[in-house]
Scaffold this motif. Structure first.
Motif: not given
Length: 319
Positions: A59-88
């Motif tokens: 988790x400490x290696x992965x959480x960098x760059x995984x912060x949720x931030x506000x999305x602001x736009x002129x139009x409504x939308x649906x999009x994939x969430x912020x994700x990481x696909x992790x393998x060890x």
């Protein structure tokens, strides 16, 4: 070499993302590499010595760059969430892939990740970011209808099952005073959110913050006023008199919510301790600091309100 424990997809990072392994060999050196399988980015490396079995919390290696931030736009939308696909990788052997997102609580499927109730206020010109978790490859449909008779329909097929629904009030007439949003997944209703739309005003200030659930919430504070406080510190007194060594100035905005139900007040109270808070202005999110250290709430079940101060900037000058 085998992996004896793999975290589930969307395990909250705050709970740890623990991979366990057994080298099935004589104890020796173990080389571990954590990789984002979609980008190939190496997130971290670790060496263990004189072990046969072991575990690592990535988790400490992965959480960098995984912060949720506000999305602001002129139009409504649906999009994939912020994700990481992790393998060890352990001594060159690769684990199954684990998908992680910004949720800080375990989620049931289907459900929203939120701390706010389903009856909300929103300022005209603002957007609401709604985190949705559903089955992978599900078809998401949203239907929004305003009191003006305007409506919109959007569809999106999610790959991972984690998506962000963004409702933009700018898709509707400025005279809109209420919007009802229905969210469906694979033709099953997931949630209905009812909005009271607050007209744009010089006294209305919208804040967004990262909640304890990991979601981005927002609220329009109807009462706000700016205050500049100055603090002068006297360094020393000489024969020529006293002099000021430095001057600190800061601009604060005092905000007061409406009287709200207990569920909304509990969500707003989290702003004081939130890791990130943004002020929404001119369709942009500006990071701010909350100067208030606590919020006092009535212990009764009656409606209550939240008062807080937000620091827009602080400057300190030496003389």
């Amino acid at each position: 070499m085998k992996f004896t424990n793999i975290p589930k997809d969307f395990t909250p990072l705050c709970e740890g993302l623990i991979f366990e392994f057994d080298t099935e060999e004589v104890a020796g050196e173990v080389k571990i590499k954590i990789v984002d399988s979609k980008t190939g980015e190496v997130l971290g490396c670790k060496h263990l010595y004189d072990v046969t079995v072991g575990k690592i919390d990535v988790a400490p290696y992965v959480e960098h760059g995984m912060e949720a931030t506000p999305h602001i736009d002129q139009n409504s939308s649906i999009a994939e969430a912020s994700l990481k696909h992790v393998v060890v990788y352990v001594n060159g052997e690769v684990s199954p892939e684990v998908v992680v997102s910004t949720n800080r609580r375990s989620v049931a499927l289907p459900s929203l990740v939120t701390t706010m109730p389903h009856r909300r206020r929103i300022a005209y010109g603002s957007c609401d970011n709604i985190a949705l978790h559903i089955e992978p490859e599900a078809m998401i449909n949203i239907y929004a209808e305003a009191d003006t008779g305007e409506s919109l329909n959007l569809s999106y097929q999610t790959l991972s099952g984690a998506a962000t629904v963004m409702l933009s009030t700018l898709d509707f007439n400025p005279e809109t005073r209420s919007i009802e949003l229905q969210i469906w997944g694979n033709d099953v209703e997931v949630a209905t959110i009812s909005y009271e739309v607050v007209p744009q005003s010089a006294t209305v200030t919208s804040l967004a913050w990262r909640s304890s659930a990991g979601s981005i919430e927002q609220y329009p504070f109807p009462v706000s006023r700016s205050v500049i406080q100055r603090i002068e510190r006297i360094e020393a007194t000489t024969a020529q008199g006293e002099f000021t060594s430095s001057c600190r100035s800061e601009k604060l905005v005092q905000m007061v919510s409406n009287y709200e139900n207990r569920a909304t007040i509990a969500a707003l109270a989290e702003i004081v301790g939130a890791a990130r808070v943004w002020l929404i202005d001119d369709s942009q999110a500006h990071g701010v600091k909350v100067a208030t250290s606590s919020v006092s709430l009535d212990s009764a079940e009656s409606p209550d309100r939240v008062e807080l101060e937000v620091r827009l900037w602080r400057r300190e000058e030496g003389f």
